[in-house]
Design a protein around this motif. Structure first.
Motif, short mmCIF file in Angstrom:
data_model
loop_
_atom_site.label_atom_id
_atom_site.label_comp_id
_atom_site.label_asym_id
_atom_site.label_seq_id
_atom_site.Cartn_x
_atom_site.Cartn_y
_atom_site.Cartn_z
N GLY A 1 0.81 -1.22 0.00
CA GLY A 1 0.00 0.00 0.00
C GLY A 1 0.83 1.26 0.00
O GLY A 1 0.28 2.37 -0.02
N SER A 2 2.15 1.13 0.04
CA SER A 2 2.99 2.33 -0.06
C SER A 2 2.96 2.87 -1.48
O SER A 2 2.61 2.15 -2.42
N SER A 3 3.34 4.12 -1.63
CA SER A 3 3.25 4.79 -2.93
C SER A 3 4.64 5.19 -3.41
O SER A 3 5.36 5.89 -2.70
N ASP A 4 4.99 4.72 -4.59
CA ASP A 4 6.23 5.18 -5.21
C ASP A 4 5.93 6.49 -5.93
O ASP A 4 5.19 6.53 -6.89
N MET A 5 6.50 7.58 -5.42
CA MET A 5 6.25 8.92 -5.98
C MET A 5 7.41 9.37 -6.85
O MET A 5 7.57 10.55 -7.12
N GLY A 6 8.24 8.42 -7.27
CA GLY A 6 9.40 8.77 -8.06
C GLY A 6 10.70 8.55 -7.32
O GLY A 6 11.78 8.64 -7.92
N MET A 7 10.62 8.22 -6.02
CA MET A 7 11.84 8.08 -5.23
C MET A 7 12.46 6.70 -5.33
O MET A 7 13.52 6.44 -4.76
N GLY A 8 11.78 5.79 -6.03
CA GLY A 8 12.34 4.45 -6.22
C GLY A 8 11.91 3.45 -5.16
O GLY A 8 12.59 2.44 -4.97
N ALA A 9 10.79 3.69 -4.49
CA ALA A 9 10.35 2.80 -3.42
C ALA A 9 10.13 1.38 -3.92
O ALA A 9 10.51 0.41 -3.25
N ASN A 10 9.55 1.23 -5.10
CA ASN A 10 9.30 -0.11 -5.62
C ASN A 10 10.60 -0.86 -5.89
O ASN A 10 10.68 -2.08 -5.73
N THR A 11 11.61 -0.13 -6.31
CA THR A 11 12.93 -0.74 -6.55
C THR A 11 13.53 -1.22 -5.23
O THR A 11 14.06 -2.34 -5.14
N ILE A 12 13.46 -0.38 -4.20
CA ILE A 12 14.02 -0.73 -2.91
C ILE A 12 13.30 -1.94 -2.31
O ILE A 12 13.93 -2.87 -1.78
N LEU A 13 11.97 -1.94 -2.36
CA LEU A 13 11.21 -3.07 -1.83
C LEU A 13 11.53 -4.35 -2.59
O LEU A 13 11.63 -5.43 -1.99
N THR A 14 11.72 -4.24 -3.89
CA THR A 14 12.09 -5.41 -4.69
C THR A 14 13.46 -5.93 -4.27
O THR A 14 13.65 -7.14 -4.09
N GLN A 15 14.42 -5.03 -4.07
CA GLN A 15 15.75 -5.46 -3.64
C GLN A 15 15.69 -6.18 -2.30
O GLN A 15 16.33 -7.23 -2.11
N MET A 16 14.94 -5.63 -1.35
CA MET A 16 14.89 -6.22 -0.01
C MET A 16 14.18 -7.57 -0.02
O MET A 16 14.61 -8.52 0.66
N SER B 1 -0.78 0.34 -4.02
CA SER B 1 -1.73 1.43 -3.78
C SER B 1 -3.08 1.28 -4.47
O SER B 1 -3.51 2.14 -5.22
N ASP B 2 -3.76 0.19 -4.18
CA ASP B 2 -5.15 0.00 -4.58
C ASP B 2 -5.82 -0.65 -3.37
O ASP B 2 -5.50 -1.79 -3.01
N THR B 3 -6.73 0.06 -2.72
CA THR B 3 -7.28 -0.41 -1.45
C THR B 3 -8.04 -1.72 -1.58
O THR B 3 -8.26 -2.40 -0.57
N ASP B 4 -8.45 -2.10 -2.78
CA ASP B 4 -9.13 -3.38 -2.98
C ASP B 4 -8.16 -4.55 -3.09
O ASP B 4 -8.56 -5.69 -2.93
N ILE B 5 -6.91 -4.26 -3.40
CA ILE B 5 -5.98 -5.33 -3.77
C ILE B 5 -4.86 -5.50 -2.77
O ILE B 5 -4.50 -6.62 -2.41
N VAL B 6 -4.30 -4.40 -2.29
CA VAL B 6 -3.09 -4.48 -1.47
C VAL B 6 -3.45 -4.47 0.01
O VAL B 6 -4.51 -3.97 0.40
N PRO B 7 -2.60 -5.02 0.86
CA PRO B 7 -2.84 -4.94 2.31
C PRO B 7 -2.61 -3.54 2.82
O PRO B 7 -1.99 -2.70 2.15
N PHE B 8 -3.07 -3.29 4.04
CA PHE B 8 -3.01 -1.94 4.60
C PHE B 8 -1.58 -1.44 4.73
O PHE B 8 -0.68 -2.13 5.19
N ASP B 9 -1.41 -0.18 4.35
CA ASP B 9 -0.16 0.54 4.57
C ASP B 9 -0.57 2.00 4.76
O ASP B 9 -1.43 2.50 4.04
N PRO B 10 0.02 2.71 5.74
CA PRO B 10 -0.39 4.10 5.93
C PRO B 10 -0.07 5.00 4.75
O PRO B 10 -0.68 6.05 4.59
N GLY B 11 0.87 4.58 3.91
CA GLY B 11 1.24 5.40 2.76
C GLY B 11 2.70 5.80 2.84
O GLY B 11 3.43 5.44 3.77
N SER B 12 3.12 6.55 1.86
CA SER B 12 4.52 6.96 1.79
C SER B 12 4.69 8.33 2.43
O SER B 12 4.46 9.36 1.81
N TYR B 13 5.08 8.32 3.68
CA TYR B 13 5.37 9.55 4.40
C TYR B 13 6.15 9.18 5.65
O TYR B 13 6.31 8.00 5.99
#
Length: 763
Positions: free
Chosen positions: A486-501, A518-530
């Motif tokens: 549920g986190s949001s990649d806003m251009g900072m590369g979050a999806n890349t980092i999560l993939t690496q880990m 980041s689709d509330t019907d599909i992904v588990p809860f995450d407060p978001g990217s902040y």
């Protein structure tokens, strides 16, 4: 390590460069109605009457909504975990407008041209009140910005709305006056940091439609899909299960999209009309009608004994909350925890603020989130203290720096500094800038003088004991993996980092994993990217989920190969018995799991939150040249060294440091949210609100010192926010060293520097 510490390109880099990613505006249904917002021309007024009859006669106008049409349930737009500390002081439309640009009516039409044609025909009668525009007189002003009696606070934050006080927070430990009297050196002064705008490339936009189940679907450029869903549910009085929120790719956020800017208006109109609707802010609206960093005026005192030990830190401020209390309390408390603990030898500390409602754009979240504002006066004062004592500012800091395992007076009883190579980081940046090898003030030629300046910073990694993240990783029938977050990649590369880990834990190559976000019907809860939470909080959950999935895969491989699980070596792609006699690939295993009576979709799932928010650390040295004839500051070099724990991806980490430094240079020298005498925002576009270009920032130099943080995955801490916290005080110190101008208000414009070179002027 197979993946941690390696410089991978962002997983979406090629797509972005080729223009393939689709943003919110690319998905808008062709038949969507267009929403335009009629906005207030007054800073503070009560709406006496609204006549929409003529506007509704325009062909193509579907509906016009006013405060009389919306639910009367107050909410906060702050994207924070429930129960939010921010006051529930907002309505979708209100009978009182509180800044120039505040929402008055929603015009819904077949297209934008029709909506714009109808808007001037709406006749509004206002009872105009004297606006609250001066930070120093806002408290107990004759005008009460929020006169209503139904504001909700989940926790007491010192609020007194009839006095325009939305937050009053003070932490006092020790005898301030008594310890100051014992100090050999005391510096004091007033500092001001201006409101600044996040200025993401993509403006605020959202569209909504009703799906086949009768639910609202909101597609939005947001950082906080689950928080948006909760806000909509409260505002409209419908269950959250009736709402789906989807975030496509975002064109930048920097905290601005941690506030629900357009989504509630879009949701209300969509729900009311049961038709697709679209709301897009133009650039002027994006600059005027969203949120800014909170402007703050500080009064600070710092005292030390002649041995160079800082004994007292006393920081008090007035905060411009703007029209709503969005994020005001939390930016205040975050600033305390990310500034005062830097120097923990003190015997007495005080940190506090009065947050006041004003007739300005609401304050909100901006990268650095309170720490940027608090570190500005503190680091300036420490530099002044070093100058008065006649010692090196780096030496003074290193004498007083907190270390791993130590506590601060403002920490909770069970809180300590978990990790950090603080001394090493300062030494590294000194080496980068040749701090000990050259003067800190020098003549460049007859017109220009050069200067060096230093500043330090702390931040945090997630919100301790509050925010948690969940991650699910599935093994697909083709033998590849999908990570749901549920986190949001806003251009900072979050999806890349999560993939690496995750791939590090599974052992598989990066190409074997896809991220769905980041689709509330599909992904588990995450407060978001902040709150600098993605790598530390969501990343740890990703590692845990991957480890669980790995164990399940190994057990299934053992079952099919008829051996014990401990007899199998698995590299994420292939399982091989330790004697080498049997082998099975994940592509062979996966389809076997999904047929027959013993079928099982293998997944790993983890939820994780931390009891602590381990701070990254940053040391910076700015090098500038100053034009003695005009006062112009020209950045030459910015040297930054960061301890963010284990560096997962050095390339992306470096980009984070550079991006934050550029934003900080903008705050230091160019950017200013400025209002006219009647409360109209004068810097409402990029012609008047100046953000730096590549030519305005000089050369950026970045290095890392890697500590190891035990509490999270792979020793990581955060990096996204700390990088904006040092440039303002470091540049201020460099300018002071260069020409003697002690600038205490941001931005540091040429006019202020020129006047500041004359000691009789205080700027």
């Amino acid at each position: 390590m197979k993946h941690i510490g390696k410089s991978y390109d962002k997983v979406d880099a090629k797509g972005i460069l080729s223009g393939k990613p689709s943003y919110t505006g690319d998905f808008v249904p062709k038949d969507a109605l267009i929403i335009k917002v009629l906005r207030s021309p007054h800073a503070q007024a009560k709406i006496k009457s609204i006549d929409t009859s003529k506007a509704k006669l325009i062909p193509g106008v579907e509906a016009i909504f006013t405060y009389e049409d919306v639910p009367n349930t107050r909410f906060t737009l702050a994207g924070q975990t429930y129960p939010e500390p921010s006051a529930y002081d907002a309505l979708i439309l209100d009978s009182v407008v509180r800044y120039v640009g505040d929402e008055v009516a929603l015009v819904v039409a077949k297209d934008e041209a029709t909506a714009l044609k109808a808007m001037p025909l709406i006749k509004v009668e206002y009872e105009v009140q004297k606006p609250v525009l001066d930070l120093r007189t806002a408290m107990d002003h004759e005008t009460v910005v929020h006169p209503e009696d139904d504001i909700l606070n989940h926790i007491p934050v010192g609020q007194d709305y009839k006095r325009n006080i939305c937050v009053s927070y003070h932490k006092r430990v020790g005898d301030i006056e008594g310890e100051l009297a014992k100090c050999d050196y005391v510096v004091e002064g007033t500092y001001f940091d201006q409101a600044t705008r996040q200025s993401a490339m993509e403006p605020f936009q959202s569209f909504g439609y009703i799906d086949h189940l009768g639910r609202i679907v909101i597609v939005s450029s947001t950082q906080i899909v689950f928080h948006v869903r909760r806000h909509i549910a409260r505002a409209l009085g419908i269950p959250a299960s009736k709402i789906r929120v989807i975030k496509p790719r975002i064109g930048g956020g920097f905290g601005s999209k941690q506030t629900a800017c357009t989504e509630l208006m879009t949701a209300f109109v969509t729900w009311k009309l049961q038709k697709p609707c679209y709301l897009l802010y133009d650039r002027t609206e994006a600059q005027t009608c969203s949120t800014t960093r909170h402007a703050r005026e500080w009064y600070i005192r710092v005292g030390a004994t002649k041995d160079g030990i800082i004994q007292v830190i006393d920081m008090d401020s007035i905060t411009d909350a703007g029209a709503h209390a969005t994020h005001c309390f939390t930016t205040t408390t975050a600033g305390e925890h990310k500034s005062v603990p830097l120097y923990n030898k003190a015997k007495a500390v005080h940190y506090g603020t009065e947050g006041v409602y004003m007739n300005h754009t609401p304050g909100g979240a901006f990268r650095g989130y309170g720490a940027t504002e608090a570190l500005w006066p503190l680091e300036c004062a420490v530099n002044r203290l070093a100058d008065e004592m006649g010692i090196d500012p780096a030496e003074l800091r290193q004498k007083n720096l907190i270390a791993a395992g130590e506590r601060s007076l403002v920490y909770d009883p069970d809180e300590i500094m978990d990790s950090g190579l603080f001394q090493e980081t300062v030494n590294k940046v000194k080496e980068m800038a040749r701090w000990d090898e050259r003067p800190h003030s020098w003549d460049i030629d007859e017109r220009y003088r050069g200067g060096l300046g230093m500043a330090l910073a702390l931040q945090g990694s997630g919100v301790a004991n509050i925010d948690v993240a969940s991650v699910e990783i599935r093994l697909g029938d083709d033998g590849n993996y999908t990570l749901y977050t549920g986190s949001s990649d806003m251009g900072m590369g979050a999806n890349t980092i999560l993939t690496q880990m995750a791939c590090e834990a599974l052992g598989c190559p990066m190409e074997s994993m896809t991220v769905v976000e980041s689709d509330t019907d599909i992904v588990p809860f995450d407060p978001g990217s902040y709150a600098s939470s993605t790598t530390y909080v969501t990343g740890t959950a990703a590692k845990m989920a991957a480890e669980e999935l790995r164990e399940k895969i190994i057990h299934k491989l053992a079952q099919f190969m008829e051996v014990k699980p401990e007899d199998i070596d698995f590299d994420g792609l292939v399982g091989v018995t330790k004697d080498g006699t049997k082998k099975m690939s994940i592509q062979e295993l996966a389809p076997k799991l999904l047929v027959g009576t013993t079928c099982e979709q293998l997944t790993g799932f983890a939820t994780w939150g931390s009891h602590t928010s381990p701070p990254p650390f940053m040391a910076s040295i700015a090098e500038v040249k100053v034009d003695k004839q005009t006062g112009q500051i020209i950045p030459l070099h910015m040297y930054n060294c960061v301890d963010c724990g284990t560096v997962v991806n050095p390339k992306l980490a470096r980009v984070q440091v550079e991006g934050g430094a550029v934003q900080a240079i903008g705050m230091a020298l160019y950017e200013d949210v400025r209002y006219s005498s009647n409360g109209r925002l004068e810097t409402n576009n990029f012609m008047t609100y100046k953000i730096p270009t590549r030519q305005d920032i000089g050369e950026l130099h970045t290095a890392f010192v890697e500590s190891y943080e035990e509490s999270g995955a792979y020793g990581v801490k955060s990096i996204g926010e700390i990088v904006i916290n040092t440039a303002c005080p470091a540049i201020q110190h460099a300018v002071k060293n260069a020409v003697g101008a002690d600038i205490r208000t941001l931005p540091m414009t040429p006019e202020k520097v020129f006047m500041g070179m004359d000691a009789k002027y205080k700027v």
